[in-house]
Design an enzyme around this catalytic site. Structure first.
Site, PDB file in Angstrom:
ATOM      1  N   SER A   1      11.886 -13.637  11.252  1.00 37.53           N
ATOM      2  CA  SER A   1      11.060 -14.186  12.333  1.00 37.53           C
ATOM      3  C   SER A   1      10.354 -15.408  11.703  1.00 37.53           C
ATOM      4  CB  SER A   1       9.891 -13.151  12.977  1.00 37.53           C
ATOM      5  OG  SER A   1       9.135 -12.971  12.154  1.00 37.53           O
ATOM      6  N   LYS A   2       9.412 -16.094  12.335  1.00 41.11           N
ATOM      7  CA  LYS A   2       8.869 -17.376  12.035  1.00 41.11           C
ATOM      8  C   LYS A   2       8.104 -17.162  10.697  1.00 41.11           C
ATOM      9  CE  LYS A   2       9.021 -16.006  16.066  1.00 41.11           C
ATOM     10  NZ  LYS A   2       9.256 -14.756  16.359  1.00 41.11           N
ATOM     11  N   ARG A   3       7.457 -15.757  10.650  1.00 43.44           N
ATOM     12  CA  ARG A   3       6.456 -15.570   9.385  1.00 43.44           C
ATOM     13  C   ARG A   3       7.372 -15.431   8.122  1.00 43.44           C
ATOM     14  NH1 ARG A   3       6.921 -10.031   9.013  1.00 43.44           N
ATOM     15  NH2 ARG A   3       7.773  -9.279  10.987  1.00 43.44           N
TER      16      ARG A   3
END
Length: 472
Positions: free
Chosen positions: A238-240
């Site tokens: 994911s984005k993190r």
RNA sequence: GUCCCCAUCGUCUAGCUUGGUCCAGGACACCGGCCUUUCACGCCGGCAACAGGGGUUCAAAUCCCCUUGGGGACGCCA
């Protein structure tokens, strides 16, 4: 032998990330390997979240990667009539029914099912009510609860599901728009898809889809579920986890072939081979070499592979990927022959196109600015005389070639009684402004006689101006 | 909670189908060295793993079971 038809069906709710790109790659490679067909389909039945911008971004990423499609892109939002037809078939055959339960009621059913130690499920309340189509009724699929559904997965082997695990899921929303499970099946049937390679996260959807196939009397496709790509903390990407979009890697100076090479090796192998060119992948890719366990996305290894691909690329092929980075810095990119020559001096020391650009900057500057540290260390008084002498000898050269250049160096080394190293480093700084660069002969060759002399003269002036003549 | 999947160096993996050739091979990263006009490239070497426990067998990384760990799915998302 039947023609293999695969597909990649992204939903346009964001950019194409590396995990999706890998799924696309597997489907594409398999289709190409089998001389089959690869279809692109945009799954935009979620009207709320789907955007045209996302769809465009995904297409752009695929194009950059070089993953081309034989059909499509089809948009599910343009195929509602087809779904309607199939839903009617299911309704008519008693495999689907209208349901008017409220969200609160369903919430209750789920809670109860959980409390009873099972999965949260819909209990089939409206199943036998024979409700007609009303305002906000949804359509549910009447799944069989008897027996088991077997998923013959070409990657994972046979997986069995007890049909009691399935509930009557929604296939048409209250606004009349079909949901994913219905749309995939109908599309895969009508588009003739016979091989579905997709992420692991779809395994639990598969028995539902298989049941729809059965209800429709159609043979399901061959399924292959590939393990997921995880972030460095072992959780779903994911984005993190940082940069995960394909375009981010493009902008960071990665080559599409390197990304593809990395992605395919994450989960697929061909003995000990690490480096692959695309044609080679098409030739060697088969489903039976896909692994069963999830893999972590490792930027370091991708970086290393990118360096390998930069090294292995023909300069004239690299130019088109490099030009945007040059343009971004306002540098002239018209002289592609010059660019190719530059690449030849830097390709073994650049891991990305950004590094290549930074390493090449001095080639484009008429006025070299000297890095402080480099100048301090190499523009010492003792270097002045050799540099001046070298300049004079080079000026006297008629033909600017390696032999004559070497000769000029020899003369300087002899008359100044110094070793090559003593003259090479100051020269490097004079030519590039830095202590690190490609080999100086390579540089001189690319720069040409005039530029070399002009840079040498400027260095001499700089040294004379800034260095008090301590030694006589 | 329920269901499903997975399990070899830190990471990606070979080997597992057809047990012995594996005191486990390759790659990335890391650490040495060589080469060398700098930095790289390249080359040579090193560190480092069969999750645990039971079986089966003359023999198990390879087959079976359990445990543990990890991941995924349970939506009017896909």
């Amino acid at each position: 032998m039947k023609t293999i038809i695969t597909r990649f069906p992204p939903s346009p709710t964001g950019y194409l990330h590396v995990g999706g790109a890998r799924t696309a790659l597997f489907n594409w490679l398999y289709a190409r390997h089998m001389k089959g067909k690869f279809i692109l389909r945009i799954e935009d039945t979620d009207l709320e979240r789907s955007t045209k911008a996302s769809a465009d971004a995904i297409l752009e990423s695929l194009e950059w990667l070089g993953i081309d499609w034989d059909e499509g892109p089809y948009f599910q939002s343009e195929r509602f009539d087809i779904y309607k037809e199939y839903v009617q078939k299911l309704l008519d055959s008693g495999n689907a029914y209208y349901c008017t339960c409220t969200a609160e009621e369903i919430e209750e059913m789920r809670k109860k099912a959980m409390a009873d130690g099972g999965k949260p499920k819909y209990n089939g309340k409206c199943r036998n009510k024979k409700l007609g189509k009303t305002g906000n009724a949804v359509v549910r699929f009447a799944s069989t609860s008897a027996g088991t559904t077997v998923l013959k997965d070409v990657i994972k082997g046979n997986i069995q599901f007890k049909n009691t695990e399935l509930d009557d899921f929604i296939i048409v929303r209250s606004d009349g728009v079909p949901t994913y499970n219905l749309a995939v099946v109908v599309d895969d049937i009508t588009m003739g898809i016979n091989t579905v390679i997709r992420g692991d996260d779809h395994v639990n959807n598969t028995p539902r889809q298989i049941q729809i196939y059965k209800a429709l009397g159609v043979e399901p496709p061959a399924y292959g579920h590939v393990p997921m790509v995880l972030g460095n903390d072992r959780s779903r990407l994911s984005k993190r986890h940082g940069a995960m979009s394909v375009t981010a890697y493009r902008d960071m100076g990665y080559l599409p072939d390197a990304l593809l090479n990395y992605l395919v090796r994450l989960g697929w192998s061909y003995g000990d081979q690490e480096f692959f060119l695309i044609d080679e992948l098409i030739e060697k890719f088969t489903l039976d070499n896909i692994g069963r366990s999830a893999g972590i996305f490792d930027q370091e290894k991708l970086l290393s592979l990118n360096a390998d691909h930069i090294k292995a690329s023909r300069p004239n092929k690299l130019v088109k990927y490099w030009q945007p980075f040059l343009k971004e810095r306002g540098l002239d990119t018209d002289d592609t022959l010059y660019l190719e020559k530059i690449i030849e001096t830097l390709n073994t020391r650049s891991k990305t196109l950004i590094e290549l650009t930074e390493g090449a900057l001095f080639y484009f500057q008429d006025e070299i600015s000297y890095e402080e540290k480099a100048a301090k260390k190499n523009f010492k008084p003792a270097a002045l005389k050799p540099l001046k002498l070298l300049c004079a000898h080079i000026e006297a050269i008629e033909e600017f070639n390696e032999a004559n250049l070497e000769d000029a160096f020899k003369k300087v080394m002899q008359s100044c009684e110094i070793k090559f190293g003593k003259i090479a480093q100051p020269l490097r700084v004079a030519l590039t402004g830095k202590a690190v660069s490609p080999g100086i002969f390579e540089i001189m060759h690319v720069l040409g006689k005039d530029a070399v002399i002009s840079r040498l003269k400027k260095a001499v002036i700089f040294m004379e101006a800034s260095t008090p003549p301590l030694s006589a």
